[in-house]
Motif scaffolding. Structure first.
Motif, PDB file in Angstrom:
ATOM      1  N   ILE A   1       0.851  -1.324   0.069  1.00  0.00           N
ATOM      2  CA  ILE A   1       0.188   0.221   0.073  1.00  0.00           C
ATOM      3  C   ILE A   1       0.967   1.231  -0.084  1.00  0.00           C
ATOM      4  CG2 ILE A   1      -1.789   1.266   1.196  1.00  0.00           C
ATOM      5  CD1 ILE A   1      -3.023  -1.337   2.298  1.00  0.00           C
ATOM      6  N   THR A   2       0.597   2.058  -0.758  1.00  0.00           N
ATOM      7  CA  THR A   2       1.119   3.610  -0.766  1.00  0.00           C
ATOM      8  C   THR A   2      -0.061   4.431  -0.838  1.00  0.00           C
ATOM      9  OG1 THR A   2       3.012   2.648  -2.349  1.00  0.00           O
ATOM     10  CG2 THR A   2       2.588   5.263  -2.234  1.00  0.00           C
ATOM     11  N   GLY A   3      -0.238   5.367   0.250  1.00  0.00           N
ATOM     12  CA  GLY A   3      -1.176   6.420   0.430  1.00  0.00           C
ATOM     13  C   GLY A   3      -2.170   5.916   1.297  1.00  0.00           C
ATOM     14  N   PRO A   4      -3.363   6.592   1.281  1.00  0.00           N
ATOM     15  CA  PRO A   4      -4.266   6.167   2.022  1.00  0.00           C
ATOM     16  C   PRO A   4      -5.189   4.999   1.880  1.00  0.00           C
ATOM     17  CG  PRO A   4      -5.142   8.037   0.396  1.00  0.00           C
ATOM     18  CD  PRO A   4      -3.796   7.828   0.222  1.00  0.00           C
ATOM     19  N   TYR A   5      -5.774   4.578   3.123  1.00  0.00           N
ATOM     20  CA  TYR A   5      -6.462   3.348   2.841  1.00  0.00           C
ATOM     21  C   TYR A   5      -7.582   3.404   3.908  1.00  0.00           C
ATOM     22  CZ  TYR A   5      -3.777   1.396   6.541  1.00  0.00           C
ATOM     23  OH  TYR A   5      -3.093   1.069   7.800  1.00  0.00           O
ATOM     24  N   VAL A   6      -8.641   2.766   3.785  1.00  0.00           N
ATOM     25  CA  VAL A   6      -9.491   2.399   4.806  1.00  0.00           C
ATOM     26  C   VAL A   6      -9.567   0.773   5.094  1.00  0.00           C
ATOM     27  CG1 VAL A   6     -10.804   4.472   4.493  1.00  0.00           C
ATOM     28  CG2 VAL A   6     -11.429   2.384   3.207  1.00  0.00           C
TER      29      VAL A   6
ATOM     30  N   GLY B   1       4.467   2.875   1.291  1.00  0.00           N
ATOM     31  CA  GLY B   1       5.048   2.372  -0.001  1.00  0.00           C
ATOM     32  C   GLY B   1       6.366   1.214   0.398  1.00  0.00           C
ATOM     33  N   ASN B   2       6.918   1.226   1.516  1.00  0.00           N
ATOM     34  CA  ASN B   2       7.927   0.511   1.765  1.00  0.00           C
ATOM     35  C   ASN B   2       7.713  -0.616   2.784  1.00  0.00           C
ATOM     36  OD1 ASN B   2       7.606   1.975   4.204  1.00  0.00           O
ATOM     37  ND2 ASN B   2       9.541   2.913   4.303  1.00  0.00           N
ATOM     38  N   GLY B   3       6.409  -0.972   3.028  1.00  0.00           N
ATOM     39  CA  GLY B   3       5.795  -1.975   3.633  1.00  0.00           C
ATOM     40  C   GLY B   3       5.286  -1.572   4.849  1.00  0.00           C
TER      41      GLY B   3
ATOM     42  N   GLY C   1     -10.423   3.738  21.018  1.00  0.00           N
ATOM     43  CA  GLY C   1      -9.654   4.007  19.791  1.00  0.00           C
ATOM     44  C   GLY C   1      -8.259   3.618  20.192  1.00  0.00           C
ATOM     45  N   LEU C   2      -7.410   3.187  19.134  1.00  0.00           N
ATOM     46  CA  LEU C   2      -6.266   2.695  19.211  1.00  0.00           C
ATOM     47  C   LEU C   2      -5.310   3.202  17.988  1.00  0.00           C
ATOM     48  CD1 LEU C   2      -7.720  -0.143  19.985  1.00  0.00           C
ATOM     49  CD2 LEU C   2      -5.496  -0.598  21.148  1.00  0.00           C
ATOM     50  N   VAL C   3      -4.290   3.583  18.071  1.00  0.00           N
ATOM     51  CA  VAL C   3      -3.108   3.742  17.121  1.00  0.00           C
ATOM     52  C   VAL C   3      -2.348   2.650  16.725  1.00  0.00           C
ATOM     53  CG1 VAL C   3      -1.446   5.373  16.303  1.00  0.00           C
ATOM     54  CG2 VAL C   3      -3.017   6.307  17.595  1.00  0.00           C
ATOM     55  N   ASN C   4      -2.386   2.120  15.514  1.00  0.00           N
ATOM     56  CA  ASN C   4      -1.462   1.013  15.115  1.00  0.00           C
ATOM     57  C   ASN C   4      -0.513   1.214  14.191  1.00  0.00           C
ATOM     58  OD1 ASN C   4      -3.273  -0.597  16.607  1.00  0.00           O
ATOM     59  ND2 ASN C   4      -4.822  -0.629  14.878  1.00  0.00           N
ATOM     60  N   VAL C   5       0.679   0.596  14.483  1.00  0.00           N
ATOM     61  CA  VAL C   5       1.657   0.480  13.341  1.00  0.00           C
ATOM     62  C   VAL C   5       2.125  -0.977  12.846  1.00  0.00           C
ATOM     63  CG1 VAL C   5       4.284   1.139  12.871  1.00  0.00           C
ATOM     64  CG2 VAL C   5       2.795   2.687  14.194  1.00  0.00           C
ATOM     65  N   LEU C   6       1.969  -0.918  11.468  1.00  0.00           N
ATOM     66  CA  LEU C   6       2.055  -2.438  10.987  1.00  0.00           C
ATOM     67  C   LEU C   6       3.277  -2.313   9.886  1.00  0.00           C
ATOM     68  CD1 LEU C   6      -1.280  -1.399  10.819  1.00  0.00           C
ATOM     69  CD2 LEU C   6      -1.533  -3.746  11.041  1.00  0.00           C
ATOM     70  N   TYR C   7       3.546  -3.737   9.384  1.00  0.00           N
ATOM     71  CA  TYR C   7       4.379  -4.093   8.567  1.00  0.00           C
ATOM     72  C   TYR C   7       3.960  -4.943   7.482  1.00  0.00           C
ATOM     73  CZ  TYR C   7       8.800  -4.776   6.005  1.00  0.00           C
ATOM     74  OH  TYR C   7       9.777  -4.817   4.967  1.00  0.00           O
TER      75      TYR C   7
ATOM     76  N   VAL D   1       2.356  -7.828  10.256  1.00  0.00           N
ATOM     77  CA  VAL D   1       2.261  -7.879  11.883  1.00  0.00           C
ATOM     78  C   VAL D   1       1.817  -6.409  12.153  1.00  0.00           C
ATOM     79  CG1 VAL D   1       3.607 -10.014  11.751  1.00  0.00           C
ATOM     80  CG2 VAL D   1       4.750  -7.756  11.536  1.00  0.00           C
ATOM     81  N   GLY D   2       1.800  -6.202  13.369  1.00  0.00           N
ATOM     82  CA  GLY D   2       1.652  -5.004  13.985  1.00  0.00           C
ATOM     83  C   GLY D   2       1.421  -5.021  15.362  1.00  0.00           C
ATOM     84  N   VAL D   3       1.545  -3.615  16.064  1.00  0.00           N
ATOM     85  CA  VAL D   3       1.181  -3.202  17.310  1.00  0.00           C
ATOM     86  C   VAL D   3       0.306  -2.289  17.462  1.00  0.00           C
ATOM     87  CG1 VAL D   3       3.266  -4.736  18.424  1.00  0.00           C
ATOM     88  CG2 VAL D   3       3.590  -2.125  17.700  1.00  0.00           C
ATOM     89  N   GLY D   4      -0.386  -2.237  18.635  1.00  0.00           N
ATOM     90  CA  GLY D   4      -1.079  -0.975  18.677  1.00  0.00           C
ATOM     91  C   GLY D   4      -1.108  -0.637  20.198  1.00  0.00           C
ATOM     92  N   ALA D   5      -1.701   0.675  20.633  1.00  0.00           N
ATOM     93  CA  ALA D   5      -1.852   1.346  21.935  1.00  0.00           C
ATOM     94  C   ALA D   5      -3.038   2.366  21.755  1.00  0.00           C
ATOM     95  CB  ALA D   5      -0.555   1.768  22.351  1.00  0.00           C
TER      96      ALA D   5
END
Length: 381
Positions: free
Chosen positions: A32-37, A84-86, A120-126, A143-147
């Motif tokens: 994915i590059t750019g916005p998504y839902v 764009g880099n994962g 609500g949570l904020v997630n970072v994924l790869y 994979v990802g984590v969130g808080a």
């Protein structure tokens, strides 16, 4: 017995998720590059929780009980951005619901109730590109984590004991929450649309402050109230979802037309094109490199020359632009060489050169983004 029931439900849900991950889809994997839902929902399995009754909330002198959860469900919606880099980052809203069907302590009882959490949570994924492992499949593991912050609400939950006594609990309390995410996305063949399967574990530290939740005890007709607190909470979730990426990046330029000679002979020169300010290979570029590698085994080839070029625009302004483009042309040539080596060509047979903005394929004015000038030439000698 209750622990065995939980383990059985957990194993069944994990097996179902594995079957979904194995389902074939006819498409190419997407980064994915750019916005998504993203939206999703599925099964929620909440681990048994230990409750601590303060004062007379659980009877004379307080007490404790273990509440067992049964069926539940979860749903979420998120908005994110792919780099764009994962890597991806997203903001998520989530809702969880779970039935409570048993509370165990010193005497037999029957319990009915439910609870829910939302926030609500904020997630970072790869996203893991399988092509780097030589796997060309229409699936992208991630994979990802969130808080974030979740409110936990216990709907009126009542336990009736064999001796005729009753306890009730309820109330709402908010606090820090975190989660771990493992999943995979499957391309549907519709640009930007993917089906996702996920396993999530949400954790929420216990609430041991007075007044977290309210409890009521009716013992021998006497009614008393107090506070109820819970230990650490864990939700195991098995989710099916849909994700749509609004990819605004222009498609890679088509390769320059090649006029076929009247006599069919193996091609001696191959052109590989790049996106602006990029040195990574597109899927089409990898196909062309593979063709060149295969051709080198069918014709007499003593040396393979790989020459990199750029157009005369640059991500660096001013006088440093030409120097930057020179380095970019070398990086493009290095990418093609590495792909040739992966396709079986000996590295010692390959010579690379970078020419920067020199020798354009299409003459242009200054600072012009010309797709056909962003290229690498593979020449079989």
């Amino acid at each position: 017995m209750k622990n065995e029931d939980e383990k059985m439900r957990l194993r069944t849900a994990l097996f179902a998720t594995t079957l979904m991950a194995a389902a074939p889809v006819a498409a190419s994997a997407t980064t994915i590059t750019g916005p998504y839902v993203d939206i999703g929902g599925g099964y929620d399995l909440t681990q048994s929780q230990h409750a601590h009754f303060a004062g007379d909330a659980g009877g004379s002198g307080g007490g404790s009980a273990t509440y067992r959860h049964q069926n539940g469900f979860t749903g979420f919606g998120s908005f994110g951005w792919g780099f764009g880099n994962g890597l991806r980052a997203e903001v998520e809203g989530v809702y969880n619901y779970s039935e409570i069907n048993h509370a165990s302590n010193a005497s037999a009882n029957r319990t009915r109730g439910s609870d829910q959490s939302y926030g609500g949570l904020v997630n970072v994924l790869y996203d893991i590109d399988l092509k780097q492992f030589g796997i060309d499949a229409p699936v992208t593991p991630f994979v990802g984590v969130g808080a974030g912050y979740l409110w936990q609400h216990y709907n009126p939950t009542q336990s009736n004991y064999a001796n005729g006594n009753t306890t009730r609990l309820g109330g709402t309390n908010g606090g820090f929450a975190y989660q771990g995410i493992v999943g995979a996305a499957y391309d549907t063949g519709i640009p930007g649309l993917q089906v996702t399967t996920e396993y999530r574990m949400i954790g929420q530290p216990g609430s041991f402050t007075d007044g977290a939740y309210s409890g009521t005890s009716i013992t021998n007709g006497h009614r008393s109230t107090g506070n109820v607190n819970f230990d650490h909470r864990f939700n195991h979730q098995f989710i099916l979802g849909l994700r749509y990426a609004f990819d605004t990046a222009p498609p890679p330029p088509p390769p320059a037309p090649v006029v076929a000679p009247p006599v069919v002979t193996p091609a001696r020169t191959y052109l590989v094109f790049f996106d602006w300010d990029k040195s990574n290979l597109t899927a089409r570029a990898r196909q062309i490199v593979a063709e060149a590698a295969q051709a080198s085994t069918h014709v007499q080839t003593t040396r393979i020359e790989v020459n990199g070029y750029t157009d005369n625009s640059s991500a660096r302004g001013g006088a440093s632009g030409a120097k930057y483009n020179m380095g970019l042309s070398i990086r493009r040539a290095d990418s093609v060489k590495a792909e040739l080596v992966r396709d079986g060509v000996p590295a010692s047979a390959i010579d690379i050169h970078g020419y920067g903005e020199q020798h354009p394929l299409v003459p242009t004015g200054p600072n012009t983004r010309e797709p056909q000038n962003r290229r690498v030439e593979i020449i079989l000698h």
